[in-house]
Write an enzyme that holds these catalytic residues in place. Structure first.
Site, PDB file in Angstrom:
ATOM      1  CG  ASP A   1     131.396 -19.105  53.597  1.00 29.39           C
ATOM      2  OD1 ASP A   1     132.323 -18.724  54.061  1.00 29.39           O
ATOM      3  OD2 ASP A   1     130.323 -18.778  53.774  1.00 29.39           O
TER       4      ASP A   1
ATOM      5  CD  GLU B   1     119.874 -13.722  67.619  1.00 22.48           C
ATOM      6  OE1 GLU B   1     119.289 -14.102  66.905  1.00 22.48           O
ATOM      7  OE2 GLU B   1     120.042 -12.615  68.110  1.00 22.48           O
TER       8      GLU B   1
END
Length: 709
Positions: free
Chosen positions: A247, A458
């Protein structure tokens, strides 16, 4: 459609990659292991940027079709549709790539390696990135991901259309604000029963080309350098043959956050030694010094670089364009009429009808003179798209969808009603749009309330404009004063339809009790407003099912940092939900009859059922099969088979679903799958077999008990 690659061709590509890497200096090899790989002109190797995003459309690179967000498509429970969408994204990716190459553009988001899908399990509804996933169930997640990947990678026997990447391996679902230093502690039973199955399906069935590691540690090991995950499980147990990427900037966390290493060199060496081939970031440039210090060998570096160049060769990047069928795709295929039509059809299937008291929906526009549309999400483009999105050539919000649909036939009154999360609009006093809300209610025959969230509330930690900085939700409530405004709307006495935009579960107990019709609209893509308006007026029947549990209150949830599955998701839930996983109403009715079994559970059990549309309109329906082992300390009935089928009014079809032996297997404390002797219940219907679903629908799911000896 089963994916069949030409194995001899793949072996040839590996040999080509090995020969190419053998021509490189150590420095050249190392710099090919970062996401922004430079050109090597003497070897005719172009610059290549590995970082591209395609979660629900080609992202961050200009105009492309913006399909519904991943969680939205999960609600469709439609494997074939997932492959269609994946194929469409890959077509647009090739159309854009081909013209980018023509004009020498090799920058970020311009490659053919797409870091999607996100198949982490949405174990806690507070997690901000949950809407990037396919929900809380490992079986549903795996099935949808397999088909999406097959759509992306294509079915040519020689070349991939694009390279997909299953992320984030593994056990990664918040909290966002501590993801860079967090250690997820998980039992082997939960690891193999919940967190790994979807990844295993993507590797073994879909032959996914890449896997991305997670930021956090798993039981003490940083995921992007975990021997357990990358060597023992991924390449060992599953025989993964593609490449692994970190990542973004996750390897830097090894020494700065996780403190498992002391230097960049040690961090890079640990990652590569354990099977991470590509670094999103720049830490892998430290491999030169690491090699000098004896922390890594050139052979270990070669292994990684060969994997990377094998992927590039599989994509046809070193072959004549005439040999690569996907090189003929034109920019004219991007944002085409056919893409818009597929996007609309996909959005239609994602909507979940949660309540429809006294059949308020669908509305009959011939009986309505005026309609009020109220709420902060009524005209909010951000609430259409989710995150990791592209740029649509046109966005259709709920307000615009109703305007386009009703034209001048019905007068529309509109009010934003309130801010999405603040108590006032602009410089006014608290709730300073309430008189306008009351005026709209007074003038309207029916009210459409558009509430919920958007990706500013979110999302991922660090997302620009994310109000809750870390990306996670503090609770499950409607933010700000939305519920106060809803109460004023209901007090008007007019019929109310509540349309919810969100990428996660909301605790809307008051709304469920007081509002007659509620529809979960998720983040439905650029065509979302049109699909929603058509559903409200009965142009088609909603058919979505919930891919997550809607809880009654935040207090029911275990600690966010607790990765044990006890008390989480429908599979281990011990309390009654507000809306259960697998639940969703339609405008019609379906009957199930003549249910039969053939075969043996340990060899494959075929379940057949006659399903009939007994209602008043055509509709899709999701046939669902759940299995439970009737023994102490076993999970609740689990989804083990499903099929989405279209029925004309009055149509009857025999549906067959095969339950593979895995449907009856559970993992022991060592993480090993076992099919144990004993009693098992098999449930067949259009929802899960829990008391809340029965209460909401007024019907029961068919059950048959079988014995495994």
């Amino acid at each position: 459609m089963e994916l069949v690659r030409n194995q001899s061709k793949i072996e040839e590509m590996k040999r080509r990659a090995s020969a190419l890497v053998a021509e490189m200096t150590l420095e050249e090899k190392v710099f090919q292991m970062v996401h922004e790989a430079p050109a090597i002109k003497r070897l005719n190797i172009k610059a290549y940027n590995w970082w591209n995003e395609g979660l629900h459309g080609v992202a961050r690179a200009g105009v492309a079709t913006v399909f519904p967000q991943a969680i939205s498509m999960a609600a469709a429970f439609h494997e074939d549709r997932m492959e269609e969408v994946g194929d469409a994204i890959a077509t647009e990716a090739r159309g854009k790539f081909n013209v980018q190459q023509e004009f020498g553009d090799t920058g970020i988001y311009k490659g053919l390696t797409f870091w999607a899908p996100n198949i982490n399990i949405f174990r806690d509804p507070r997690w901000g990135r949950g809407h990037e996933t396919y929900g809380e169930d490992p079986y549903l997640t795996g099935r949808l991901a397999v088909r999406f990947i097959e759509g992306l990678q294509g079915h040519d026997e020689n070349y991939m259309k694009v390279a997909a990447c299953a992320k984030h391996l593994a056990v990664h679902s918040g909290p966002e604000h501590i993801r860079h230093e967090f250690n997820a502690e998980v039992s082997l039973q939960d690891l193999y029963e919940t967190y790994l199955p979807a990844f295993e399906m993507c590797v073994k069935e879909a032959k996914v080309e890449a896997v991305m590691g997670a930021y956090n540690r798993l039981n003490g090991e940083p995921c992007c350098g975990s021997k357990t995950l990358l060597q023992d499980i991924l390449r060992g147990e599953w025989e993964f043959d593609g490449h692994v990427t970190s990542d973004c900037f996750a390897v830097r966390d090894f020494y700065q956050k996780h403190h498992v290493t002391d230097t960049p060199e040690e961090s890079a060496a640990l990652a590569v030694r354990n099977g991470c081939d590509l670094n999103c970031g720049r830490i892998f440039t430290s491999l030169l010094k690491a090699a000098e210090e004896g922390l890594i060998t050139e052979e270990e570096i070669d292994r990684a670089v060969i994997r990377l160049f094998t992927t590039r060769i599989k994509l046809g990047l070193f072959d004549d364009n005439k040999k690569v069928p996907y090189s003929q795709i034109s920019y004219r295929d991007v944002d085409s009429k056919e893409m818009r039509e597929l996007n609309l059809e996909t959005a239609r299937e994602c909507l979940v009808l949660l309540k429809n008291e006294d059949h308020l929906l669908p509305l009959d526009k011939s009986k309505i003179g005026t309609i009020g549309i109220i709420g902060p999400n009524a005209d909010n483009r951000h609430a259409l798209v989710g995150n990791y999105e592209g740029t649509a050539s046109r966005y259709i919000t709920i307000l615009e969808g109703f305007e386009d649909y009703l034209k001048d036939d019905v007068r529309i009154f509109y009010s934003e009603g309130c801010h999405l999360y603040q108590e006032k609009m602009g410089m006014g006093e608290k709730n300073n749009r309430i008189s306008e809300v009351q005026a709209v209610c007074k003038e309207s025959d029916v009210i459409i309330a558009c509430m919920g969230l958007d990706p500013g509330l979110e999302g991922e930690a660090g997302d620009k404009g994310n109000h809750f900085a870390s990306g996670d939700k503090p609770d499950l409530l409607l933010p700000g004063i939305q519920e106060e405004v809803l109460k004023v709307i209901v007090k008007s006495g007019k019929p109310v339809v509540l349309l919810l935009h969100s990428g996660s579960a909301l605790a809307i107990d008051w709304a469920q009790e007081h509002i007659p019709a509620i529809m979960q609209c998720w983040y439905p893509g650029a065509q979302g407003g049109r699909a929603i308006a058509e559903a409200v007026f009965g142009e088609y029947s909603p058919s979505g099912k919930l891919p997550v549990t809607f809880y009654k209150r935040t207090q029911e949830l275990p600690e966010f940092t607790d990765y044990s599955m006890k008390g989480r998701t429908y599979r281990y839930l011990e309390t009654e939900p507000l809306y259960p996983f697998g639940y969703g109403l339609t405008y019609t009715e379906f009957s199930f009859s003549d249910i039969k079994f053939s075969g043996d559970p340990t060899d494959g059990l075929t379940v057949s059922a006659v399903v009939k549309n007994t209602g008043s309109m055509a509709a899709w329906e999701v046939i669902q099969i759940y299995v439970k082992r009737e023994a102490k300390d076993t999970p609740n009935p689990q989804l083990k088979g499903f099929s989405k089928v279209f029925f004309e009014q009055g149509e009857e079809k025999e549906i067959k679903i095969i339950l593979k032996p895995d449907a009856f297997a559970l993992c022991n404390e060592e993480g090993q799958k076992e099919i144990l002797p004993g009693r098992y219940s098999v449930y067949v219907g259009d929802m899960q077999p829990d008391s809340r679903s029965e209460q909401l629908t007024g019907k029961k799911v068919w059950r048959q008990e079988i014995e495994i000896v």
